[in-house]
Design a protein around this motif. Structure first.
Motif, mmCIF file in Angstrom:
data_model
loop_
_atom_site.group_PDB
_atom_site.id
_atom_site.type_symbol
_atom_site.label_atom_id
_atom_site.label_comp_id
_atom_site.label_asym_id
_atom_site.label_seq_id
_atom_site.Cartn_x
_atom_site.Cartn_y
_atom_site.Cartn_z
ATOM 1 N N GLU A 210 15.854 13.658 -2.296
ATOM 2 C CA GLU A 210 14.851 12.957 -1.343
ATOM 3 C C GLU A 210 15.218 11.442 -1.008
ATOM 4 O O GLU A 210 15.343 10.914 -0.058
ATOM 5 C CB GLU A 210 13.589 12.821 -2.216
ATOM 6 C CG GLU A 210 12.532 12.021 -1.545
ATOM 7 C CD GLU A 210 11.673 11.373 -2.363
ATOM 8 O OE1 GLU A 210 11.207 12.180 -3.349
ATOM 9 O OE2 GLU A 210 11.085 10.252 -2.267
ATOM 10 N N HIS B 213 1.205 4.346 -2.612
ATOM 11 C CA HIS B 213 1.113 5.567 -2.248
ATOM 12 C C HIS B 213 1.941 6.524 -2.523
ATOM 13 O O HIS B 213 1.882 7.752 -3.329
ATOM 14 C CB HIS B 213 0.884 5.485 -0.690
ATOM 15 C CG HIS B 213 0.451 7.043 -0.267
ATOM 16 N ND1 HIS B 213 -0.898 7.174 0.124
ATOM 17 C CD2 HIS B 213 1.284 7.879 0.353
ATOM 18 C CE1 HIS B 213 -0.947 8.372 0.488
ATOM 19 N NE2 HIS B 213 0.532 9.011 0.795
ATOM 20 N N GLU B 214 3.353 5.898 -2.561
ATOM 21 C CA GLU B 214 4.386 6.823 -3.100
ATOM 22 C C GLU B 214 4.474 6.883 -4.663
ATOM 23 O O GLU B 214 4.717 8.199 -4.995
ATOM 24 C CB GLU B 214 5.835 5.869 -2.643
ATOM 25 C CG GLU B 214 5.757 5.627 -1.204
ATOM 26 C CD GLU B 214 7.130 6.203 -0.479
ATOM 27 O OE1 GLU B 214 8.105 6.561 -1.449
ATOM 28 O OE2 GLU B 214 7.350 6.051 0.526
ATOM 29 N N GLN C 253 3.112 14.499 -9.006
ATOM 30 C CA GLN C 253 3.899 15.897 -9.141
ATOM 31 C C GLN C 253 4.269 16.020 -10.976
ATOM 32 O O GLN C 253 4.639 17.189 -11.174
ATOM 33 C CB GLN C 253 5.159 15.661 -8.370
ATOM 34 C CG GLN C 253 4.874 15.707 -6.855
ATOM 35 C CD GLN C 253 6.371 15.375 -6.128
ATOM 36 O OE1 GLN C 253 6.936 14.696 -6.679
ATOM 37 N NE2 GLN C 253 6.598 16.421 -5.243
ATOM 38 N N ARG D 44 0.789 -1.228 -0.156
ATOM 39 C CA ARG D 44 -0.024 -0.168 -0.067
ATOM 40 C C ARG D 44 0.823 1.271 -0.028
ATOM 41 O O ARG D 44 0.493 2.343 -0.775
ATOM 42 C CB ARG D 44 -0.923 -0.042 1.297
ATOM 43 C CG ARG D 44 -2.160 0.878 1.158
ATOM 44 C CD ARG D 44 -3.026 0.735 2.247
ATOM 45 N NE ARG D 44 -3.465 1.732 2.625
ATOM 46 C CZ ARG D 44 -4.568 1.801 3.749
ATOM 47 N NH1 ARG D 44 -4.418 0.870 4.533
ATOM 48 N NH2 ARG D 44 -5.077 3.021 4.013
ATOM 49 N N GLU D 45 1.783 1.181 1.058
ATOM 50 C CA GLU D 45 2.691 2.409 0.947
ATOM 51 C C GLU D 45 3.578 2.692 -0.507
ATOM 52 O O GLU D 45 3.563 3.772 -0.929
ATOM 53 C CB GLU D 45 4.081 2.003 1.820
ATOM 54 C CG GLU D 45 3.741 2.258 3.545
ATOM 55 C CD GLU D 45 2.825 1.106 3.747
ATOM 56 O OE1 GLU D 45 2.877 -0.019 3.239
ATOM 57 O OE2 GLU D 45 2.194 1.476 4.838
ATOM 58 N N LEU D 46 3.768 1.548 -1.135
ATOM 59 C CA LEU D 46 4.666 1.648 -2.567
ATOM 60 C C LEU D 46 3.658 2.318 -3.477
ATOM 61 O O LEU D 46 4.019 3.139 -3.984
ATOM 62 C CB LEU D 46 4.738 0.299 -2.966
ATOM 63 C CG LEU D 46 6.002 0.042 -3.886
ATOM 64 C CD1 LEU D 46 7.157 0.570 -3.112
ATOM 65 C CD2 LEU D 46 6.226 -1.586 -4.250
ATOM 66 N N SER E 58 1.855 9.705 -5.591
ATOM 67 C CA SER E 58 2.365 11.000 -5.250
ATOM 68 C C SER E 58 3.389 11.458 -6.058
ATOM 69 O O SER E 58 3.280 12.592 -6.565
ATOM 70 C CB SER E 58 2.826 11.190 -3.585
ATOM 71 O OG SER E 58 3.743 10.335 -3.363
ATOM 72 N N ARG F 36 15.048 13.705 -7.981
ATOM 73 C CA ARG F 36 14.546 13.210 -6.426
ATOM 74 C C ARG F 36 15.641 12.626 -5.792
ATOM 75 O O ARG F 36 15.651 12.025 -4.745
ATOM 76 C CB ARG F 36 13.493 12.112 -6.697
ATOM 77 C CG ARG F 36 12.240 12.514 -6.989
ATOM 78 C CD ARG F 36 11.241 11.370 -7.318
ATOM 79 N NE ARG F 36 10.883 10.519 -6.192
ATOM 80 C CZ ARG F 36 10.024 9.384 -5.863
ATOM 81 N NH1 ARG F 36 9.715 8.976 -7.319
ATOM 82 N NH2 ARG F 36 9.893 8.982 -4.940
#
Lengths: 420, 238
Positions: A313, A6-7, A14, A2-4, A10, A310
């Motif tokens: 980041e 989400h990342e 951009q 899920r995190e993946l 986002s 990135r």
């Protein structure tokens, strides 16, 4: 997981425009691939559909005009098969190779009449296995049998379209009725199936009956037979050359004369057709893949830019504990996601395009003189192609992401943190 | 053995002209200390901090962190040590701009493989500690400098590290906020006993710490005990 996502979401947000432009290239590639394969399949379906009615798993030979002078004969001599050829075909030389042998007369034009209604047809004297070799499906009644041949019965089989002309209300009622063909009356014993696309007008009658009424010689028009043994195209051609060579010798035809003996080899026709189908499909794949390559390069390019932007980041992530494989999988997952989403859009549109082709070009018949054929029959791709394309997209996305991901993963945290 | 034990650390950069940045650093820092490293730019203090933070490697010497020799680590090991033993606070906060305060704080736990629910719970707890509960769902660009630095401190603390490394933590803040941030660090040191190392060039900031390590031209100079906070004549920040 899920995190993946989400990342990824986002990061895509951009760079909306850039992602869309790149994604378009991927969509376009997959779209063309699917549309080309679908159209190719449609074309092949049309070929084989149209051919299936005629191409049977048999070899048929008959006499033909020669094109070369030989053994004292002039060219343009008419060759006529006879009992000798039949004996040779059924003889010991090809025992085990040549299976069922059948003979047929040539067709002659005939007008069928019943109670003032007429229809044209091609009457032909045949043996019972004609049904098998010509793939005739009976829609009513029966085909000719051995007793018809032995008894020289005056019986006839007509096509469904002819039956409809003669008995529009109830074609089946034609069975058992006597219809006149020229000056002779025949009893209808069967009606074979024809559909809208099918314009066959052959009316089979027993071989012996035909010989008795129309042709009193021992001449044979057609010999057809099944073949066992040869499997490859080359083996079939070798068999054909060897067989027709013998016939040419018997009829004093020049060995290198391409005429004299006319052959229709259903086996080689089928093999050649499936070869053609393979080559066509291969060509479509190559064209589609080449288009897709530009899409992949595009995704790779955008990922490189993304990675560069990135870097800082990634430095932060590394400082707080991201391992190289975390960064690697992040980039590759992003690349695969972009490729897959846009790829599926392209695939979906490609399938719609196939449907549109089916509804437009697919419905239109093309007149090729004696009949109408459909250019495309059911142009679509199967589930197998959809699965292959899915796999292809994942591989493509990974390939596109691998160099940028590698770059991102190997940059040192201290350098990444310094980057702006 | 002390928490941090540096023996004869040398570091040379080879960018065209070799640059000998650290020339034999010997330093030990005990558990629970609140230390500042001071030096002019080019003195090697940032390089020293990077080596302490396992962000950079050194050429010769030994570095023991909590008894472990930190040398020739793979990227993966280094990442793991950074994640579990060190919390970073940067001058420019280094928050990820497209993540909320909460997401930024929970990120180190994500790399530890902590389940999502647990992560969020802990992150909320640390944000609360920093007085940032109402800001949990805000993005960094919606917060003030002081708030951002407190988010960064929460992120540094969430893995319960052995040390906090703060690189010019007040460099981008006004004087009032600077005082607040230093007070916060002091409180963490005194109440929770966390070892804190601050790199700075500001006397006022260094004066808040208990020990000031001066570094000059790649060598440790004076080490000043400052428990009474009287360095620079008791200078107050800015």
């Amino acid at each position: 997981m899920r995190e993946l996502f989400h990342e990824i979401a986002s990061s895509i947000r951009q760079n909306k425009l850039r992602t869309a432009l790149t994604g378009f290239a991927v969509s376009w590639g997959i779209f063309l691939l699917i549309a080309l394969l679908g159209a190719g399949n449609g074309l092949m379906n049309s070929f084989s559909g149209n051919m299936e009615q005629y191409v049977s798993q048999t070899v048929t030979v008959s006499g033909w005009r020669t094109s070369k002078p030989y053994a004292g004969y002039k060219e343009n001599r008419n060759i006529q098969l006879d009992q000798r050829d039949l004996n040779y075909t059924e003889g010991p030389e090809w025992e085990g190779v040549i299976g069922n042998v059948s003979v047929a007369t040539s067709s002659q034009s005939v007008k069928l009449t019943l109670e003032g209604r007429n229809v044209n047809g091609w009457m032909r004297g045949v043996m019972p296995d004609f049904q098998e070799t010509e793939k005739l499906q009976m829609s009513a009644g029966r085909f000719l049998n051995v007793d018809d041949i032995k008894g020289r019965r005056k019986v006839i089989v007509v096509s469904r379209s002819q039956a409809k002309e003669l008995s529009p209300r109830n074609p089946e009622a034609l069975i058992g009725q006597w219809i006149s063909a020229g000056s002779v009356a025949f009893r209808v014993v069967g009606i074979y199936h024809t559909d809208e696309q099918d314009f066959r007008q052959t009316c089979p009658i027993p071989y012996s009956t035909y010989k008795g009424i129309y042709d009193h010689t021992d001449k044979i028009e057609d010999i057809s037979f099944t073949v066992n043994g040869p499997s490859t195209l080359k083996e079939h051609q070798d068999f054909e050359d060897s067989y027709t060579g013998a016939l040419k010798r018997m009829h004093d035809i020049a060995p290198d004369d391409r005429r004299g003996i006319w052959v229709r080899n259903g086996y080689t026709d089928n093999l050649e057709m499936s070869n053609a189908s393979r080559i066509l499909s291969l060509a479509m794949w190559i064209l589609g893949l080449l288009t897709l390559v530009s899409g992949i390069v595009g995704v790779s390019n955008i990922m490189l830019i993304t990675v560069k932007e990135r870097t800082h980041e990634f430095g932060i992530r590394k400082a707080i504990g991201a391992k190289p494989h975390n960064i690697l999988s992040l980039i590759i997952a992003e690349s695969v996601t972009i490729t897959a989403i846009f790829g599926y859009v392209g695939m979906f549109l490609g399938m719609i395009a196939c449907e549109v082709l089916d509804k437009t070009v697919g419905q239109r018949g093309v007149n090729i003189g004696f009949e109408e054929i459909r250019m495309l029959v059911n142009p679509s791709v199967g589930l197998d192609v959809a699965l292959e394309a899915t796999l292809l997209l994942i591989v493509a996305g990974t390939l596109a992401g691998i160099i940028p991901a590698w770059k991102a993963a190997k940059v040192k945290p201290i350098e990444a943190l310094r980057a702006e | 053995m002390a928490l941090i034990e540096l023996k004869d650390i040398n570091k040379t950069y080879n960018n065209g002209q070799p640059l000998h940045v650290l020339k034999g650093i010997n330093l030990s820092i005990e558990r629970g200390e609140f230390v500042s490293i001071m030096g002019a730019s080019g003195s090697g203090k940032s390089t020293l901090l990077n080596i302490l933070g396992i962000l950079d490697n050194y050429d010769t010497g030994t570095y023991h962190l909590d008894g472990k020799l930190i040398k020739d680590l793979t990227e993966k090991q280094a990442a793991d040590y950074r994640n579990r033993m060190i919390g970073f606070v940067f001058q420019s906060f280094n928050l990820i701009s497209f993540k909320t305060a909460l997401e930024n704080v929970e990120l180190p736990l994500y790399y530890q493989g902590v389940p999502r629910r647990k992560r969020q719970e802990m992150a909320m707890e640390y944000l609360e500690k920093m007085g940032l509960t109402p800001w949990a769902t805000h993005f960094p660009n919606e917060m003030s400098g002081g708030q951002k630095q407190r988010v960064a401190i929460a992120r540094a603390l969430i893995t319960k590290p052995q040390i906090i490394l703060a690189d010019e933590p007040t460099g981008a803040l006004d004087s009032k906020t600077s005082v607040e941030v230093m007070q916060l660090l002091k409180q963490l040191n005194q109440q929770d006993g966390i070892t804190i190392i601050v790199v700075t060039h500001e006397g006022g900031v260094a004066n808040e710490t208990d020990k000031i390590i001066h570094i000059k031209d790649g060598i440790i100079g004076e080490i000043e005990e400052n428990t009474r906070h009287t360095a620079w004549g008791g200078t107050i920040i800015k």
